[in-house]
Structure formats: C-alpha cells, structure tokens
Design a protein around this motif. Structure first.
Motif, PDB file in Angstrom:
ATOM      1  N   ASP A 135      -3.045   7.831  -7.420  1.00 53.84           N
ATOM      2  CA  ASP A 135      -1.998   8.751  -7.873  1.00 53.84           C
ATOM      3  C   ASP A 135      -1.619   9.752  -6.789  1.00 53.84           C
ATOM      4  OD1 ASP A 135      -1.986   7.475 -10.284  1.00 53.84           O
ATOM      5  OD2 ASP A 135      -3.497   8.808 -11.182  1.00 53.84           O
ATOM      6  N   ASP A 136      -2.596  10.262  -6.093  1.00 51.54           N
ATOM      7  CA  ASP A 136      -2.323  11.316  -5.103  1.00 51.54           C
ATOM      8  C   ASP A 136      -2.618  10.821  -3.701  1.00 51.54           C
ATOM      9  OD1 ASP A 136      -1.692  13.144  -7.122  1.00 51.54           O
ATOM     10  OD2 ASP A 136      -3.840  13.539  -7.446  1.00 51.54           O
ATOM     11  N   LEU A 137      -2.014   9.697  -3.323  1.00 47.13           N
ATOM     12  CA  LEU A 137      -2.271   9.128  -2.016  1.00 47.13           C
ATOM     13  C   LEU A 137      -1.408   9.803  -0.965  1.00 47.13           C
ATOM     14  CD1 LEU A 137      -2.399   5.326  -2.892  1.00 47.13           C
ATOM     15  CD2 LEU A 137      -4.319   6.861  -2.532  1.00 47.13           C
ATOM     16  N   THR A 138      -1.934   9.868   0.222  1.00 46.49           N
ATOM     17  CA  THR A 138      -1.160  10.381   1.339  1.00 46.49           C
ATOM     18  C   THR A 138      -0.257   9.281   1.828  1.00 46.49           C
ATOM     19  OG1 THR A 138      -2.791   9.696   2.962  1.00 46.49           O
ATOM     20  CG2 THR A 138      -3.072  11.874   2.019  1.00 46.49           C
ATOM     21  N   GLU A 139       0.694   9.696   2.665  1.00 46.29           N
ATOM     22  CA  GLU A 139       1.623   8.702   3.198  1.00 46.29           C
ATOM     23  C   GLU A 139       0.883   7.664   4.053  1.00 46.29           C
ATOM     24  OE1 GLU A 139       5.115   6.829   3.408  1.00 46.29           O
ATOM     25  OE2 GLU A 139       4.679   8.650   2.248  1.00 46.29           O
ATOM     26  N   ALA A 140      -0.110   8.096   4.817  1.00 45.47           N
ATOM     27  CA  ALA A 140      -0.876   7.177   5.665  1.00 45.47           C
ATOM     28  C   ALA A 140      -1.637   6.156   4.823  1.00 45.47           C
ATOM     29  CB  ALA A 140      -1.839   7.961   6.551  1.00 45.47           C
ATOM     30  N   GLN A 141      -2.201   6.606   3.712  1.00 50.24           N
ATOM     31  CA  GLN A 141      -2.954   5.693   2.836  1.00 50.24           C
ATOM     32  C   GLN A 141      -2.010   4.669   2.195  1.00 50.24           C
ATOM     33  OE1 GLN A 141      -4.785   8.694   0.345  1.00 50.24           O
ATOM     34  NE2 GLN A 141      -6.778   8.509   1.447  1.00 50.24           N
ATOM     35  N   LYS A 142      -0.804   5.184   1.819  1.00 51.41           N
ATOM     36  CA  LYS A 142       0.146   4.251   1.213  1.00 51.41           C
ATOM     37  C   LYS A 142       0.546   3.175   2.201  1.00 51.41           C
ATOM     38  CE  LYS A 142       2.097   7.640  -2.068  1.00 51.41           C
ATOM     39  NZ  LYS A 142       3.277   8.424  -2.450  1.00 51.41           N
ATOM     40  N   GLN A 143       0.782   3.568   3.457  1.00 53.08           N
ATOM     41  CA  GLN A 143       1.151   2.598   4.489  1.00 53.08           C
ATOM     42  C   GLN A 143       0.011   1.589   4.708  1.00 53.08           C
ATOM     43  OE1 GLN A 143       4.072   2.173   6.003  1.00 53.08           O
ATOM     44  NE2 GLN A 143       4.901   3.890   4.772  1.00 53.08           N
ATOM     45  N   ALA A 144      -1.222   2.041   4.693  1.00 51.78           N
ATOM     46  CA  ALA A 144      -2.379   1.139   4.879  1.00 51.78           C
ATOM     47  C   ALA A 144      -2.454   0.128   3.750  1.00 51.78           C
ATOM     48  CB  ALA A 144      -3.659   1.961   4.956  1.00 51.78           C
ATOM     49  N   ILE A 145      -2.140   0.621   2.491  1.00 55.28           N
ATOM     50  CA  ILE A 145      -2.191  -0.290   1.346  1.00 55.28           C
ATOM     51  C   ILE A 145      -1.100  -1.334   1.468  1.00 55.28           C
ATOM     52  CG2 ILE A 145      -1.820  -0.421  -1.130  1.00 55.28           C
ATOM     53  CD1 ILE A 145      -3.203   2.310  -1.350  1.00 55.28           C
ATOM     54  N   LYS A 146       0.086  -0.915   1.955  1.00 61.43           N
ATOM     55  CA  LYS A 146       1.168  -1.876   2.119  1.00 61.43           C
ATOM     56  C   LYS A 146       0.779  -2.956   3.132  1.00 61.43           C
ATOM     57  CE  LYS A 146       5.061   1.179   0.921  1.00 61.43           C
ATOM     58  NZ  LYS A 146       6.305   1.858   1.407  1.00 61.43           N
ATOM     59  N   LYS A 147       0.156  -2.555   4.224  1.00 60.99           N
ATOM     60  CA  LYS A 147      -0.266  -3.533   5.252  1.00 60.99           C
ATOM     61  C   LYS A 147      -1.278  -4.525   4.692  1.00 60.99           C
ATOM     62  CE  LYS A 147       0.511  -0.627   9.320  1.00 60.99           C
ATOM     63  NZ  LYS A 147      -0.120   0.036  10.484  1.00 60.99           N
ATOM     64  N   VAL A 148      -2.192  -4.013   3.875  1.00 59.74           N
ATOM     65  CA  VAL A 148      -3.185  -4.900   3.277  1.00 59.74           C
ATOM     66  C   VAL A 148      -2.521  -5.875   2.322  1.00 59.74           C
ATOM     67  CG1 VAL A 148      -5.173  -4.997   1.740  1.00 59.74           C
ATOM     68  CG2 VAL A 148      -5.099  -3.294   3.541  1.00 59.74           C
ATOM     69  N   ASP A 149      -1.604  -5.352   1.498  1.00 62.24           N
ATOM     70  CA  ASP A 149      -0.916  -6.231   0.555  1.00 62.24           C
ATOM     71  C   ASP A 149      -0.100  -7.275   1.292  1.00 62.24           C
ATOM     72  OD1 ASP A 149      -1.997  -4.917  -1.579  1.00 62.24           O
ATOM     73  OD2 ASP A 149      -0.263  -3.570  -1.887  1.00 62.24           O
ATOM     74  N   ALA A 150       0.541  -6.841   2.411  1.00 62.34           N
ATOM     75  CA  ALA A 150       1.342  -7.789   3.187  1.00 62.34           C
ATOM     76  C   ALA A 150       0.452  -8.870   3.798  1.00 62.34           C
ATOM     77  CB  ALA A 150       2.107  -7.027   4.285  1.00 62.34           C
ATOM     78  N   ARG A 151      -0.675  -8.465   4.337  1.00 60.97           N
ATOM     79  CA  ARG A 151      -1.589  -9.449   4.939  1.00 60.97           C
ATOM     80  C   ARG A 151      -2.126 -10.413   3.888  1.00 60.97           C
ATOM     81  NH1 ARG A 151      -4.297  -6.130   7.571  1.00 60.97           N
ATOM     82  NH2 ARG A 151      -6.163  -5.897   6.253  1.00 60.97           N
ATOM     83  N   ARG A 152      -2.428  -9.879   2.703  1.00 55.18           N
ATOM     84  CA  ARG A 152      -2.941 -10.715   1.624  1.00 55.18           C
ATOM     85  C   ARG A 152      -1.875 -11.721   1.194  1.00 55.18           C
ATOM     86  NH1 ARG A 152      -4.108  -6.970  -1.910  1.00 55.18           N
ATOM     87  NH2 ARG A 152      -6.298  -6.733  -1.269  1.00 55.18           N
ATOM     88  N   SER A 153      -0.635 -11.234   1.105  1.00 53.03           N
ATOM     89  CA  SER A 153       0.468 -12.128   0.704  1.00 53.03           C
ATOM     90  C   SER A 153       0.635 -13.233   1.730  1.00 53.03           C
ATOM     91  CB  SER A 153       1.755 -11.319   0.558  1.00 53.03           C
ATOM     92  OG  SER A 153       1.645 -10.352  -0.453  1.00 53.03           O
ATOM     93  N   SER A 154       0.510 -12.840   3.012  1.00 53.52           N
ATOM     94  CA  SER A 154       0.642 -13.832   4.080  1.00 53.52           C
ATOM     95  C   SER A 154      -0.434 -14.903   3.961  1.00 53.52           C
ATOM     96  CB  SER A 154       0.561 -13.137   5.440  1.00 53.52           C
ATOM     97  OG  SER A 154       0.571 -14.086   6.483  1.00 53.52           O
ATOM     98  N   HIS A 155      -1.662 -14.513   3.701  1.00 47.71           N
ATOM     99  CA  HIS A 155      -2.768 -15.484   3.542  1.00 47.71           C
ATOM    100  C   HIS A 155      -2.550 -16.362   2.325  1.00 47.71           C
ATOM    101  CE1 HIS A 155      -5.349 -14.480   6.840  1.00 47.71           C
ATOM    102  NE2 HIS A 155      -5.364 -13.164   6.523  1.00 47.71           N
ATOM    103  N   GLU A 156      -2.034 -15.781   1.265  1.00 43.61           N
ATOM    104  CA  GLU A 156      -1.805 -16.576   0.047  1.00 43.61           C
ATOM    105  C   GLU A 156      -0.735 -17.629   0.303  1.00 43.61           C
ATOM    106  OE1 GLU A 156      -0.833 -13.682  -2.883  1.00 43.61           O
ATOM    107  OE2 GLU A 156      -2.947 -13.176  -3.308  1.00 43.61           O
TER     108      GLU A 156
END
Length: 574
Positions: free
Chosen positions: A542-563
């Motif tokens: 809920d209270d993520l910083t902008e840097a944390q949000k960007q890190a989560i996006k990168k992880v989701d993108a990498r996961r999507s790529s692997h899938e």
C-alpha cells in the motif's frame, strides 16, 4: 643297605668301536685338596663363552658392578648371559685376546676388582623346586648363564627343553672324565656328591626321565664311592652309579650312551631322538647351585697340571681369571715347560700366551714338557694301513675323509659323515705317517660352515631381490591399471558428449534444468491465481516507494518473459 646293593648290582656294559688305552696321568693333580683361587686384580670376560649368539653388554665403562650381576644378556634362543664373578668397576668393553684355537681376539668386558667380593646379583633361592613351574626352572637356569661344562658349552636351558616330539626316558650323567691329566670332575664328585644329586633331580624333573645312569671310569674309585653313598643315603632308587672301563674317549656323549645302554645315536641326530639326554656332572652341580642358592655360573673347578708347573692341583677359579694368575698360584712354571695347553693333551689346543682368561668351557691348563706333548713330526704320505679307522670311536673312515678334505671336496667329505667326528684325536694319535688328521677335519668343518653361511646369505639375498622385483611389478601393474581406468573414463565421457551433439531433440529429451524452471514458474502462477481468486492482496504494497514499485514492475516483467519462453518451448516440444 638294599639301595646300596642296587647301585652296585651288575649292569650290562657294551663297547663302542675303537678307542685308546692312554696313560691317565691323573694322580699328579690329586695330591692336594681343592683350593679357592685368589681374586685377581682384573677379570676379562669374553661375551661369547658358549655355542650360539654372542651376548649383548648391559653395562658401560665406569659402571660399578656387584658379584653375580648380569653384565651381558643373551641374544636369541641359543645364547647365554655373562655375570660379574666379583665386585669391581668396568674399565673396558673392547676386543681382547681370548683362549681360542684361532688365536683371534674377541669382544670382552674387563672388570677391575675391588677385593670386597660384594654380592649384588644373587637370584632368589628355590629350595622347594619340586613344586616350582617347569618354565620358571628353565628360565632360572637360562638367567644363571649355565652351559654344558663338559667342554661343549651348549646353553643348558635349550638342552633341557627336548620338546614333545622327543620324550626322554633315560638321563645320562657323564662322570667319565676320560681325557688324560684332567681331574676337576673327579674331585667335584668326591667333595660335592649330594649337590650333584640335587642337580640331577632338578634335571630329571625338567626332562621327565624315568631313570638316571651315572657313568664313571673305574680309575676314579673315590668318586664312585662318594656318589654311591649319597644315592644310598637319599634312597634314590632311580639312580644307578655305573663303573665303566677306562678307555678313551668313553666320555664322548654318543660313546657313553653306547657303553651304558647299547644303543647308538643315529648319524646326524641328537640323543633325544632315542629318548635320552646327557649332561656333565659339573653341569648338574651348577644347576643345583643356581636353583638352590640363586648363584649364577661365575666360577668353576680347573685342573692345573703337567710337568711344566711346580705344584699340580685343582683350583676353584673365577671365570675371567688370567691363566698366568692360576699358573702362579700353582707354584709357577718349571724349567721343563715347553707349551701351555687349554684342555687335555688329546682335545685341547695350545695357547700362544698365558695372558688370556679362563672361560666357562675351560676345565684344564696343561703345562706340558716335551714328553707329555711332543712336537709333531713331519707328515708323510698315507700308507693306507687302516689304523685310523680301527681307532675311530665314531665308526668313521678317517682315511677317506682326509683325502677329500685335503682336496677341499667338501660335499664328498660330508658324505662320509664329517660332522659325526668328535675330534677326539684317536686317528691322529695312531697314524704311523703322523698326518694331523683332526686338523684336516676341523678345516673341512669350518669351510663347510662358512660355505653354508654364504649359501644362506645368498638365498636371503635372492629372496629379497625376488621380493623387490615382485613389488616393482605389482606397483607397475597398479600404475598401468590406474592409467587404463582413467583412459576408459575419459573415452566414456567423450563418447557421451559426442552422442549428445549428434542426437535429435526427441532423443535428447527435456533438459532437466529448464524443466525445473518451468515447474517453478508454474507453481508461482498457480499460487498467484489462487490469491487472485480468493481476493487476498499481497501485503505491504500500500505504501510503496517509487523505487520499490519500479523493482516490482521489473520482476513482473521478467517473470512474464520467462512464462512466455516456457510457453513457446512447450508449444515447440508439442
């Protein structure tokens, strides 16, 4: 009186081949009673006074030793220790002249005596020896340094262990003392009869003999009476004191057995093989001294006689006493002396000097004049008269042995039973050509022993060489086997890699690593779907910083790529 009559009852005697009737010349040294020799200033004790391995010194220069203390321990089974005959200080452990036919020096321990004669090495007496374990009795005799005192000097503890293969039924005690001039055994039997019988009883228990025969030549009537009286007094019915004719060399072990029992010891064998064992009377006396008194063998009776000495007599002398000291205590030399012999005139040997010690094997010092021991005449050619064979008590053919010994044909001379020769000297004594036959036989024996020793050494060297070659071959085989195994493993690896490169995707199958990744992604997707269906949102987002949000996006993108990659692979594989 019944037992005395038993000892006097007629015993059937037998005769050995040959032999000589020699003037006994024994009365000269029996005119004076036994005396104890004075303690000399120095004692020289050879480390080998016995048949077998030389003793190993236990002391060092400068050590103060006490009477009876062990100076050298036995090495090996056939060996005997050496003890200090009196107290004093060890002043040397080195090579010194010793009494030996070779005249060569040998290792000795030299003690400078202190005149105090202080005991310190006396063993614990065993008066109740009839109930002492046999192994302990034998160990006592070994530790006391007792050897055969009839001249052979074979360690007595070894001889008193005949083994289960040779059960002993008859104990023979040698009191013959057949060599001319020597009277020390005679005087011992006259004065120490009871102690001799104690020693005989101990020996009998050790060997398990049923009976004992004591053989004494008929020129020793006092010794015969003394022993018979002692046997009667102690009611020893299993002992027979037997008078035998005076004939040289009836004191030889095999000859005495033949005279007393009629049995012959087979060639190359020992008396134990026919159920008999033979010991000298002085040996029996020393056994009793060791067991009953705890006294090691440090002295013995010695006859000093001959026309070359002023006062022939018997002395109880400490082992290691210089010969010169004993001659001096017998009145010194006379002008008639021509040579000094250790032992009797038949089996003794000439000493080059009197500055040598007496040893355990020394029973006589004969200071002879030219009539008692004439110089050898020049040897002539053998005339094949056969007198040597007629005189030989061992039934040998000295003439044949002489020819082969002279030719150094050792194998052939041994075929004529060289080692059955007791070196009694009968053949040399009767030879009209004055051939020193015994010297030839001694030479042949010494050469045979040396040759056998060389052969044993060569055999050991051969065995060591073969063992070394076998070890090298084994190590080489192991090395080659390891190399072969490595080559085989390497070939197998290369073949596998080659098969992987040339195989089709269908042959290869699914890569285990990719399969694991696919399975992990699948599990993560299933977990995410379940969370979405249940309406549960991830915590702490809920209270993520902008840097944390960007890190989560990168992880989701990498996961999507692997899938997507996994989906594409599945489709291709399908």
């Amino acid at each position: 009186m019944q037992n005395l009559n038993q000892t006097k009852q007629k015993h059937t005697l037998h005769r050995f081949n040959g032999g000589l009737h020699l003037p006994d010349n024994k009365s000269q040294s029996l005119t004076q009673p036994l005396q104890k020799a004075a303690i000399p200033k120095r004692l020289t004790l050879p480390l080998q006074q016995h048949i077998g391995e030389i003793s190993e010194p236990l002391v060092k220069v400068g050590d103060h030793v006490l009477k009876g203390q062990m100076l050298a321990k036995p090495q090996g089974y056939v060996s005997a220790p050496i003890h200090a005959p009196t107290s004093g200080t060890v002043v040397a452990i080195d090579v010194f002249p010793i009494p030996h036919p070779s005249g060569l020096p040998a290792p000795c321990v030299v003690i400078e005596t202190d005149g105090k004669d202080t005991w310190g090495g006396q063993l614990e007496p065993m008066p109740d020896y009839m109930h002492v374990d046999l192994s302990i009795l034998r160990e006592r005799i070994r530790n006391a340094g007792i050897v055969g005192l009839g001249g052979a000097a074979f360690p007595s503890s070894v001889k008193l262990t005949p083994g289960l293969d040779n059960p002993i039924n008859t104990l023979i005690i040698n009191g013959a003392e057949c060599e001319p001039y020597i009277t020390c055994d005679d005087l011992l039997m006259q004065t120490q009869a009871e102690r001799i019988l104690s020693g005989i009883t101990i020996i009998r228990r050790l060997v398990g003999a049923e009976k004992c025969l004591i053989g004494i030549e008929d020129n020793k009537p006092k010794a015969i009476r003394s022993l018979r009286q002692a046997v009667t007094d102690h009611e020893l019915s299993w002992i027979s004191v037997i008078t035998i004719p005076t004939l040289y060399p009836s004191g030889g072990e095999k000859q005495l057995i033949k005279v007393l029992t009629g049995k012959e010891v087979p060639s190359g064998k020992i008396p134990a093989t026919i159920g008999m064992i033979c010991h000298n009377v002085t040996t029996a006396y020393s056994v009793a001294e060791a067991v009953l008194e705890g006294r090691p063998l440090i002295s013995r009776y010695v006859t000093i006689t001959g026309k070359g000495v002023a006062q022939p007599k018997n002395l109880e002398a400490l082992i290691g006493t210089p010969v010169s000291e004993l001659i001096a205590q017998a009145g010194g030399y006379t002008e008639q002396v021509s040579k000094l012999i250790m032992g009797g005139p038949m089996m003794g040997f000439t000493l080059a000097t009197d500055e040598v010690p007496i040893t355990k094997a020394c029973n006589c010092l004969l200071a002879a004049d030219k009539t008692e021991s004439p110089d050898p005449q020049p040897a002539l050619a053998c005339i094949r008269c056969g007198q040597c064979a007629a005189a030989c008590p061992a039934n040998l053919l000295p003439q044949q042995m002489y020819w082969y010994a002279r030719a150094k044909d050792l194998e052939k001379v041994q075929e004529y039973n060289l080692f059955d020769c007791i070196e009694c000297g009968c053949c040399s004594h009767v030879c009209p050509s004055h051939i020193p036959l015994v010297q030839y036989f001694r030479f042949a024996k010494t050469e045979s022993w040396a040759q056998e020793k060389e052969q044993r050494a060569a055999e050991k060297a051969r065995q060591r060489h073969e063992a070394q070659l076998a070890r090298k071959e084994r190590l080489e085989a192991e090395r080659k086997a390891k190399i072969r195994q490595k080559k085989e493993a390497l070939s197998a690896t290369k073949a596998k890699e080659a098969s992987v490169k040339t195989a089709s995707p269908d042959d290869i199958g699914e890569d285990p690593k990719k399969a694991a990744i696919t399975a992990a992604l699948k599990r993560a997707a299933e977990k995410k779907a379940k969370l979405a269906e249940s309406g549960i949102k991830p915590k702490n987002q809920d209270d993520l910083t902008e840097a944390q949000k960007q890190a989560i996006k990168k992880v989701d993108a990498r996961r999507s790529s692997h899938e997507e990659d996994a989906t594409t692979t599945d489709e291709q594989g399908g």
